[in-house]
Write a protein that holds these residues in place. Structure first.
Motif, short mmCIF file in Angstrom:
data_model
loop_
_atom_site.label_atom_id
_atom_site.label_comp_id
_atom_site.label_asym_id
_atom_site.label_seq_id
_atom_site.Cartn_x
_atom_site.Cartn_y
_atom_site.Cartn_z
N LYS A 1 -6.10 -0.53 2.45
CA LYS A 1 -5.70 -1.78 3.12
C LYS A 1 -6.17 -3.03 2.39
CE LYS A 1 -4.07 0.44 6.74
NZ LYS A 1 -2.71 0.82 6.75
N ARG B 1 1.09 5.08 -2.37
CA ARG B 1 1.30 6.44 -1.89
C ARG B 1 2.54 7.06 -2.52
NH1 ARG B 1 -0.80 3.94 2.98
NH2 ARG B 1 1.29 3.60 3.81
N TYR C 1 -4.50 3.93 0.98
CA TYR C 1 -5.02 3.87 2.35
C TYR C 1 -6.18 2.88 2.53
CZ TYR C 1 -2.12 7.80 3.66
OH TYR C 1 -1.05 8.61 3.93
N ALA D 1 0.83 -1.20 0.00
CA ALA D 1 0.00 0.00 0.00
C ALA D 1 0.87 1.25 0.00
CB ALA D 1 -0.92 -0.01 1.21
N ARG D 2 2.03 1.16 0.60
CA ARG D 2 2.93 2.31 0.64
C ARG D 2 3.40 2.69 -0.76
NH1 ARG D 2 7.51 1.14 4.53
NH2 ARG D 2 5.72 0.41 5.69
N PHE E 1 -3.46 7.96 -3.89
CA PHE E 1 -3.51 8.17 -2.45
C PHE E 1 -4.70 7.45 -1.82
CE2 PHE E 1 -0.70 12.03 -2.83
CZ PHE E 1 0.33 11.49 -2.07
#
Length: 78
Positions: A45, A6, A43, A2-3, A39
């Protein structure tokens, strides 16, 4: 995983800001939309497999769009 979405959002934001500063408003709008989507996805998950499938889907759509634009929409320099 997930990072990484971002991180993609960060880089698309950088490209959007640079294209906005260069008066390329259509390109900057496209990249601002991608930034918001990355983004948001970063977030949510999801599982790693879901993130991989979403990334591959994004890549297929991006490459098809780029190919269409470069073949049918761009004028050839004669």
């Amino acid at each position: 995983m997930a990072r990484m979405f971002r991180v993609l959002g960060f880089w698309t934001l950088a490209i959007a800001l640079m294209s906005f500063a260069g008066d390329m408003y259509e390109m900057s709008l496209l990249f601002f939309i991608q930034t918001a989507a990355f983004f948001l996805l970063g977030y949510l998950k999801f599982t790693e497999r879901t993130y991989i499938f979403m990334f591959w889907g994004y890549m297929v759509i991006a490459f098809l769009g780029f190919t269409y634009w470069s073949v049918f929409e761009m004028s050839l320099p004669y």
